[in-house]
Structures are given as C-alpha cells and as structure tokens.
Design a protein around this motif. Structure first.
Motif, mmCIF file in Angstrom:
data_model
loop_
_atom_site.group_PDB
_atom_site.id
_atom_site.type_symbol
_atom_site.label_atom_id
_atom_site.label_comp_id
_atom_site.label_asym_id
_atom_site.label_seq_id
_atom_site.Cartn_x
_atom_site.Cartn_y
_atom_site.Cartn_z
ATOM 1 N N SER A 226 0.853 -1.190 0.000
ATOM 2 C CA SER A 226 0.000 0.000 0.000
ATOM 3 C C SER A 226 0.884 1.233 0.000
ATOM 4 C CB SER A 226 -0.918 0.002 1.220
ATOM 5 O OG SER A 226 -0.154 0.079 2.405
ATOM 6 N N GLY B 101 -3.375 3.814 -1.792
ATOM 7 C CA GLY B 101 -3.461 3.050 -3.029
ATOM 8 C C GLY B 101 -2.991 1.648 -2.708
ATOM 9 N N TYR C 152 -1.619 -2.003 -4.306
ATOM 10 C CA TYR C 152 -1.002 -2.659 -5.455
ATOM 11 C C TYR C 152 -0.954 -4.157 -5.196
ATOM 12 C CZ TYR C 152 0.810 2.011 -6.497
ATOM 13 O OH TYR C 152 0.935 3.352 -6.768
ATOM 14 N N GLU D 23 2.654 -5.148 -7.942
ATOM 15 C CA GLU D 23 2.988 -3.864 -8.563
ATOM 16 C C GLU D 23 1.933 -3.344 -9.536
ATOM 17 O OE1 GLU D 23 5.444 -1.977 -7.296
ATOM 18 O OE2 GLU D 23 5.628 -3.665 -5.937
ATOM 19 N N PHE E 109 -1.636 -1.450 -9.823
ATOM 20 C CA PHE E 109 -2.496 -0.588 -9.015
ATOM 21 C C PHE E 109 -3.951 -1.014 -9.208
ATOM 22 C CE2 PHE E 109 -4.567 3.616 -8.188
ATOM 23 C CZ PHE E 109 -4.184 3.728 -6.864
ATOM 24 N N LYS F 188 -10.608 -1.073 -8.927
ATOM 25 C CA LYS F 188 -10.443 -0.637 -10.316
ATOM 26 C C LYS F 188 -11.514 -1.293 -11.182
ATOM 27 C CE LYS F 188 -7.889 1.051 -13.771
ATOM 28 N NZ LYS F 188 -8.145 2.437 -14.083
#
Length: 138
Positions: free
Chosen positions: A33, A41, A43, A46, A48, A60
């Motif tokens: 984070s 955010g 991840y 790696e 997002f 997302k």
C-alpha cells in the motif's frame, strides 16, 4: 455513497481499515500500500488495483467490468473538485465482499483484469507515440 466535497484530500484513514482490506485482497498476490491523497493506493504484484478513500475500499473497473459493479449496487468513486464532479474508474467493493477474502476474491480479480487492460492500453499508446516520432510525415 454520496458525492464527496472539497479537494481530494481525505481525512486520516484508520489503520484497521487498511489492514482489513489488505487481508481481504491477500489471496490475489503480493500486496503493498502507498499513502496518497490522505488515503491509500493498493497494489497487487505492482499493479495498481484499489484505493481506500472516504473510509471505503474502491476497486479498479473499466468498460468490461463496470456493469458487474453496477449490478451489485456498488457506488462509483466520485468527489467534487473546483466546483465540478470528478470521478475515477473505481467502484466501491460490495458490502458482502468486505466480509472475507473468499468473497472478495472474484471482485479483486475483476480489478486486476481492469488494471491489466489499462496498463496494456497505456503501453499501446506509448508505442504509437514512439512510432509517430520515428516516422514523421513528409
């Protein structure tokens, strides 16, 4: 979720919510984070895939997954900026998915798929710009 007013500065995030969200998303892969805008955010390997803002986990989404979130009555991430409503391609996680990693897994996978498509689109656009510069019009 209603419209959030003001800048995208978000008040201090309870550490318990971050830890809970990381636990829910842990079956997806290696997590990290990062603080951003007063929230976080998240991840996965790696990539997002999520934000925590306004004490809510948002995942997302894209044109291919948006309908699934809307069918589950998930609210889009919206806020007011400079008197205008702004939004991002993130939707609140379904309430039931917040109960266990097993229930979150399919939603997390949708977020990963959307993030992978977004990254592929960015890479394609980057290649197009490079190609255009290397072949100038005559």
């Amino acid at each position: 979720m209603g419209l959030h007013r003001g800048t995208l500065y978000i008040c201090a995030m309870p550490n318990e919510l971050l830890q809970h969200c990381l636990e829910l998303l842990s079956p997806l892969g290696s997590l990290r984070s990062r603080r951003m805008f007063g929230g976080y955010g998240i991840y996965v390997d790696e990539l997002f895939i999520a934000i925590i803002a306004f004490e809510q986990l948002y995942l997302k989404a894209d044109d291919q997954t948006r309908m699934r979130f809307e069918a589950a009555a998930c609210a889009p991430f919206r806020y007011e900026r400079q008197g205008q409503t702004a939004s991002m391609s993130y939707y609140a996680a379904p309430e039931e998915a917040m109960e266990s990693p097993a229930l979150m897994l399919p939603w997390g996978r949708l977020a990963i798929e959307a993030a992978l498509r977004a990254n592929a689109t960015k890479a394609d656009k980057g290649r197009s710009k490079i190609k255009a510069r290397s072949h100038p019009s005559r």
